[in-house]
Design an enzyme around this catalytic site. Structure first.
Site, PDB file in Angstrom:
ATOM      1  N   TYR A 169       0.844  -1.310  -0.115  1.00 54.07           N
ATOM      2  CA  TYR A 169      -0.228   0.432   0.365  1.00 54.07           C
ATOM      3  C   TYR A 169       0.974   0.521   0.000  1.00 54.07           C
ATOM      4  O   TYR A 169       0.631   1.963  -0.924  1.00 54.07           O
ATOM      5  CB  TYR A 169      -0.538   0.196   1.490  1.00 54.07           C
TER       6      TYR A 169
ATOM      7  N   LYS B  95       1.082   4.103  -2.894  1.00 55.35           N
ATOM      8  CA  LYS B  95       1.317   5.696  -2.759  1.00 55.35           C
ATOM      9  C   LYS B  95       2.683   6.445  -2.829  1.00 55.35           C
ATOM     10  O   LYS B  95       1.649   7.315  -3.277  1.00 55.35           O
ATOM     11  CB  LYS B  95       1.146   5.830  -1.841  1.00 55.35           C
TER      12      LYS B  95
END
Length: 310
Positions: A131, A135
């Site tokens: 994750y 990002k």
């Protein structure tokens, strides 16, 4: 922005998410909102994104959509990168082509959490999880396009709408007499409403700014004031719930502090998620309230809604 339009158009992605829901409220006075949810704009498909942006021709794109399932991302890296990295770059390319501003939300998870003090915007990113990596790649893709973009990195976001830590603590405290919560990760719980209100404040400044090509774009840290742990956060939730007279099996003193190593998880999380917000506060003249205020606001909304549906 097109100067010929009396009312600007704001394209909002992720309009049904925690932050997106609040943005529909905070951005409403600033222009006509073209609100898109996952059903109308799935960021996993770049070609559809381009088609929508070119049809709507917005003055501002506010990207509140993201793949945020931190644990699941470890096994769905391709999807996480498609939504958080590829789509972010696509939106930036389209914004640049239109001469539009892009507002994008990033995360404390782009850092590895080994720094002893709060992170500043110029610190090197070194994400620990899929994750976080997706990002960070999204941030890089946006900057690489040269688009006029604001990247707002925030932490521990919670809103009354959607799943979040505050709602989970309440739910478990109703069913369990004791909770075990990590106490060696530090950060600032930040309400979705605060993120949305700050965004609206900055965009209002953008439209009033005389020379938009010199508007101070770039990366900014946006988080509530103060610092706590997930254990401190959970304790505050239960303290506040008690003030509202909510019947719970677990009380604040029933929250056991544990180490990250004692909590099984697929994704690694930064031990230090503290974000230095000096740049944001000084550049835009923004006051960031204590994290407790946001938690109280979120709980008030959650409990009010539950009472209405009871």
């Amino acid at each position: 922005m097109s100067h010929s339009r009396a009312i600007p158009i704001i394209l909002l992605t992720g309009s049904n998410g925690q932050v997106g829901f609040e943005l529909r409220r905070s951005l409403a006075p600033l222009g006509r909102i073209a609100a898109l949810d996952r059903a109308t704009c799935d960021l996993a498909y770049s070609s559809r994104i381009r088609d929508l942006v070119r049809r709507i021709r917005p003055d501002v794109i506010v990207n509140a959509a993201a793949y945020t399932a931190v644990e699941r991302a470890e096994g769905e890296a391709e999807l996480a990168f498609a939504v958080n990295a590829v789509a972010a770059g696509t939106l930036a390319e389209e914004a640049r082509a239109l001469g539009a501003m892009l507002v994008h939300y990033s995360t404390d998870y782009v850092y590895d959490g080994t720094k002893d003090s709060p992170y500043v915007e110029t610190d090197r990113t070194n994400p620990l999880s899929v994750y976080g990596k997706s990002k960070a790649a999204g941030d890089e893709n946006i900057l690489a396009t040269g688009a006029a973009a604001l990247i707002l990195r925030t932490s521990w976001v919670a809103g009354a709408h959607g799943s979040n830590f505050a709602a989970t603590v309440l739910s478990r405290a109703r069913e369990q007499a004791r909770l075990r919560v990590v106490a060696d990760q530090h950060g600032a719980p930040t309400s979705a409403a605060l993120v949305a209100d700050v965004t609206a404040h900055i965009l209002a400044r953008y439209w009033l700014f005389g020379r938009r090509e010199t508007f101070p774009t770039g990366i900014y840290h946006l988080a509530a004031d103060g610092v706590t742990t997930w254990h401190g956060y959970a304790t505050e939730v239960l303290l506040r719930a008690a003030c509202y007279g909510v019947a719970l099996k677990a009380r604040p003193e029933d929250v056991e502090a544990i180490l990250t190593a004692q909590y099984p998880a697929d994704a690694l999380r930064p031990a230090n998620s503290r974000l230095d917000t000096t740049k944001l506060r000084c550049t835009f003249g923004i006051h960031l309230p204590p994290w407790q205020e946001g938690v109280h606001h979120v709980l008030e909304q959650i409990l009010t809604e539950r009472a209405q549906h009871a």
